[in-house]
Write a protein that holds these residues in place. Structure first.
Motif, PDB file in Angstrom:
ATOM      1  N   LYS A  39      26.865  31.118 -29.745  1.00 17.49           N
ATOM      2  CA  LYS A  39      27.385  29.714 -30.077  1.00 17.49           C
ATOM      3  C   LYS A  39      25.992  29.079 -30.623  1.00 17.49           C
ATOM      4  CE  LYS A  39      30.804  29.020 -26.825  1.00 17.49           C
ATOM      5  NZ  LYS A  39      31.287  28.606 -25.600  1.00 17.49           N
ATOM      6  N   LYS A  40      24.727  29.279 -30.060  1.00 18.76           N
ATOM      7  CA  LYS A  40      23.427  28.502 -30.635  1.00 18.76           C
ATOM      8  C   LYS A  40      23.261  28.876 -32.198  1.00 18.76           C
ATOM      9  CE  LYS A  40      20.509  28.203 -26.634  1.00 18.76           C
ATOM     10  NZ  LYS A  40      19.338  28.587 -25.863  1.00 18.76           N
ATOM     11  N   HIS A  43      25.378  27.379 -34.593  1.00 20.33           N
ATOM     12  CA  HIS A  43      24.882  25.981 -34.728  1.00 20.33           C
ATOM     13  C   HIS A  43      23.336  26.116 -35.299  1.00 20.33           C
ATOM     14  CE1 HIS A  43      28.227  25.214 -31.883  1.00 20.33           C
ATOM     15  NE2 HIS A  43      28.380  23.901 -32.572  1.00 20.33           N
ATOM     16  N   THR A  70      21.686  33.359 -37.508  1.00 21.97           N
ATOM     17  CA  THR A  70      22.574  32.537 -38.311  1.00 21.97           C
ATOM     18  C   THR A  70      22.698  33.104 -39.629  1.00 21.97           C
ATOM     19  OG1 THR A  70      21.989  30.532 -37.193  1.00 21.97           O
ATOM     20  CG2 THR A  70      23.440  30.208 -39.113  1.00 21.97           C
TER      21      THR A  70
END
Length: 97
Positions: A39-40, A43, A70
């Protein structure tokens, strides 16, 4: 899912398609932490060298270090997560001896 993780886990790429990663391939004790790391990354926050247990298809515990990066599209938008793991099981076992 690549050739190395298939070799390590015992799960073929075909067996993994369409299955939820956390519920199927991550042991219960590591699911919440791995979920948080993913999840980090979704984001924009990357994580390096996060240790977690992975259990093989045969039920053997492997210790991995996870890097979650990411993935971004051409316009900079977040499109997913790239996960890179390193199996440190043998290293940990050698250090324990």
């Amino acid at each position: 899912w690549n050739r190395k993780v298939a070799e390590l886990s015992g799960w073929t790429k075909e067996e993994t398609l369409g299955k939820p990663l956390l519920q199927t391939f991550i042991h219960e004790e590591g699911r919440q932490l791995v979920s948080r790391i993913l999840k980090k990354a979704l984001h924009g926050q990357e994580t390096a060298n996060f240790p977690f247990p992975l259990f093989t298809k045969a039920g053997r515990r492997r210790e991995l270090l996870l890097n979650a990066t990411t993935r971004r599209g051409a316009g900079g938008e977040i499109t997913g997560v790239i996960g890179v793991g390193q199996d440190i099981t043998d290293l940990r076992e050698a250090m324990a001896e």
